[in-house]
Design a protein around this motif. Sequence first.
Motif, PDB file in Angstrom:
ATOM      1  N   SER A 116       0.816  -1.217   0.000  1.00  0.00           N
ATOM      2  CA  SER A 116       0.000   0.000   0.000  1.00  0.00           C
ATOM      3  C   SER A 116       0.851   1.270   0.000  1.00  0.00           C
ATOM      4  O   SER A 116       0.670   2.153  -0.833  1.00  0.00           O
ATOM      5  CB  SER A 116      -0.941  -0.016   1.208  1.00  0.00           C
ATOM      6  N   GLY A 117       1.808   1.382   0.898  1.00  0.00           N
ATOM      7  CA  GLY A 117       2.601   2.606   0.953  1.00  0.00           C
ATOM      8  C   GLY A 117       3.893   2.517   0.186  1.00  0.00           C
ATOM      9  O   GLY A 117       4.817   3.297   0.404  1.00  0.00           O
ATOM     10  N   PHE A 118       3.952   1.554  -0.749  1.00  0.00           N
ATOM     11  CA  PHE A 118       5.224   1.217  -1.390  1.00  0.00           C
ATOM     12  C   PHE A 118       5.833   2.374  -2.195  1.00  0.00           C
ATOM     13  O   PHE A 118       6.993   2.733  -2.016  1.00  0.00           O
ATOM     14  CB  PHE A 118       5.006  -0.005  -2.291  1.00  0.00           C
ATOM     15  N   LEU A 119       5.032   2.980  -3.080  1.00  0.00           N
ATOM     16  CA  LEU A 119       5.590   4.000  -3.972  1.00  0.00           C
ATOM     17  C   LEU A 119       6.093   5.212  -3.183  1.00  0.00           C
ATOM     18  O   LEU A 119       7.178   5.734  -3.459  1.00  0.00           O
ATOM     19  CB  LEU A 119       4.543   4.428  -5.007  1.00  0.00           C
ATOM     20  N   GLN A 120       5.329   5.623  -2.171  1.00  0.00           N
ATOM     21  CA  GLN A 120       5.734   6.767  -1.359  1.00  0.00           C
ATOM     22  C   GLN A 120       7.045   6.448  -0.634  1.00  0.00           C
ATOM     23  O   GLN A 120       7.950   7.269  -0.556  1.00  0.00           O
ATOM     24  CB  GLN A 120       4.616   7.094  -0.366  1.00  0.00           C
ATOM     25  N   PHE A 121       7.152   5.213  -0.146  1.00  0.00           N
ATOM     26  CA  PHE A 121       8.361   4.788   0.568  1.00  0.00           C
ATOM     27  C   PHE A 121       9.580   4.860  -0.350  1.00  0.00           C
ATOM     28  O   PHE A 121      10.625   5.394   0.012  1.00  0.00           O
ATOM     29  CB  PHE A 121       8.154   3.360   1.090  1.00  0.00           C
ATOM     30  N   MET A 122       9.435   4.334  -1.585  1.00  0.00           N
ATOM     31  CA  MET A 122      10.550   4.342  -2.526  1.00  0.00           C
ATOM     32  C   MET A 122      10.928   5.769  -2.905  1.00  0.00           C
ATOM     33  O   MET A 122      12.110   6.097  -3.031  1.00  0.00           O
ATOM     34  CB  MET A 122      10.186   3.554  -3.794  1.00  0.00           C
ATOM     35  N   THR A 123       9.924   6.637  -3.091  1.00  0.00           N
ATOM     36  CA  THR A 123      10.213   8.037  -3.412  1.00  0.00           C
ATOM     37  C   THR A 123      10.997   8.682  -2.281  1.00  0.00           C
ATOM     38  O   THR A 123      11.955   9.430  -2.522  1.00  0.00           O
ATOM     39  CB  THR A 123       8.893   8.804  -3.646  1.00  0.00           C
ATOM     40  N   ASN A 124      10.613   8.380  -1.041  1.00  0.00           N
ATOM     41  CA  ASN A 124      11.337   8.937   0.104  1.00  0.00           C
ATOM     42  C   ASN A 124      12.786   8.458   0.148  1.00  0.00           C
ATOM     43  O   ASN A 124      13.688   9.231   0.463  1.00  0.00           O
ATOM     44  CB  ASN A 124      10.641   8.539   1.411  1.00  0.00           C
ATOM     45  N   LEU A 125      13.002   7.187  -0.153  1.00  0.00           N
ATOM     46  CA  LEU A 125      14.372   6.649  -0.122  1.00  0.00           C
ATOM     47  C   LEU A 125      15.264   7.412  -1.078  1.00  0.00           C
ATOM     48  O   LEU A 125      16.439   7.642  -0.825  1.00  0.00           O
ATOM     49  CB  LEU A 125      14.375   5.166  -0.518  1.00  0.00           C
TER      50      LEU A 125
END
Lengths: 151, 373
Positions: free
Chosen positions: A33-42
């Motif tokens: 669910s929060g995958f894309l936001q997490f990758m963008t943050n990384l």
Amino acid sequence: MNKEELKSAITGILPEATFDESGELLNVIVPSSGFLQFMTNLMSKKEFDMNYLYCLTCIDWKDHFMMVYHLLSRNHKHEFVVKVKLENRDQAEIETVCGIWKTAELLEREVFDLFGVTFLHHPDLRRLFLDEDWPGFPLRKDYVDENMIEI
Amino acid sequence: MSLLGEDIVTEDGLFVVNMGPQHPSTHGVLHLKVWLDGETIHKIEPHMGYIHRSIEKMSENLSYRNFIFATSRMDYLAAHINNEACALAVEKGLGIQATPRAKVIRILMGELTRLASHQLWWGCTGLDLGAVSPFFYAFRDREAINDIMEETCGARLTQNYVVPGGVMFDIHPNFQKRTKEAIANFKRNLTDYDKLLTGNVIFENRTKGVGILTKEDAISFGVTGPTARASGLSCDVRKWFPYSGYENVEFDEILATEGDCFARYMCRMAEMRQSVRIIEQLIDNIPEGDFQEKTKAVIKLPKGEFYQRVETPRGELGVFIVSDGAASPYRVKYRSPGFSNLSALSTMAKGGKIGDLVAIMATIDLVIPDIDR
């Protein structure tokens, strides 16, 4: 950052993330669910700066798929693995990371071709190696090739 | 992949040209679909899969001893280094290391492979850009290295010399003598190489300022090897993540900043000199002892995931093994350098002329079986 610092920093931006430290590299298991936001943050957050996606692949565990992203920071020289579990094998789909790392475009096409995972919002999702009308996805464990001869 | 029924001229007035799969400058069966505005490149789309054998699927049915040898057929110009990557990954899983003698032999063979591969690249680059004679000189020197390989490994290209725990058998008694001769010859000839191509006006005009890849793009596209180092991105695996004892030898990582075809050319030329340097340091210092660590007849890796990277002549090759405890890998993924380098091609060539594309293809140094796997 070392493994412990990475773990606490990752928990800071995504509390749902779980860790697996049995191998050589730190594995971070992330809900889809929060995958894309997490990758963008990384990529965008300076303390991570994971600017280098060097390996993107998928593993077929028979009852589910596991997407595997190997990330490295060329500036901080730390690396870890991000994993996402895809429960529904018949309709496996995940957000694309093309917008973050350009190399993902071809790598995701390869996974789509050989595993049949759909990448949402991918700019050009087509088969890469095989013909458009090829039946099935060869790297799945249940793939049967009728023309294969057992020796 | 069908191109039938598509217009040759698009709605925007762009002209579509198919380069390959049987084009001499693609160095194999790679098919590029090029959108042209007059003579200027607008977009490139690579079409692959003409020689896709799915080595990853084949490996799932091979034992941990045998799957190593399938990788000789990936990047056939660096077969030894591909084998080494797999063997190192298996050793990582078993928790063992190769013997000191085997490690040094592996480095020596690896650097000889790198020299042979770069020589072939040098000859072909000349050929692509209109100079025929470099090809003959390069093949003359490369032949000497292939003969050394044949004497020790029994094969000239697909050596299959590396096994988990060491190498398959000891080096031939003539190995040191012949390597020294070949290296001495090669060092002398390298000056001729420079005279033939490096300072050549036609060659410089066709490569300088052509096909520029910025450092940001190199990182984003995951480019590695001399192609990335010519853009100023430090990525030599031998320095970043040393393996097989590369931390004990002296050599420099070659970096350039221009990022154009000429910088890539100069990086590879300088790398050949560094390979010579490594070989000269080690050739008289091969430790005595066993050439192979004792391993069980049937190798079983513990459950888990193992990633091992090595530096091939084209960049970082990664071997990712997933084991479920059985005698053959559950899943193997090869992160091949050519695949990522190819993905940057469209960005590099955009805005250039179609003749520049040949120069760019030549200096990225693609090997197609490595991309298709």
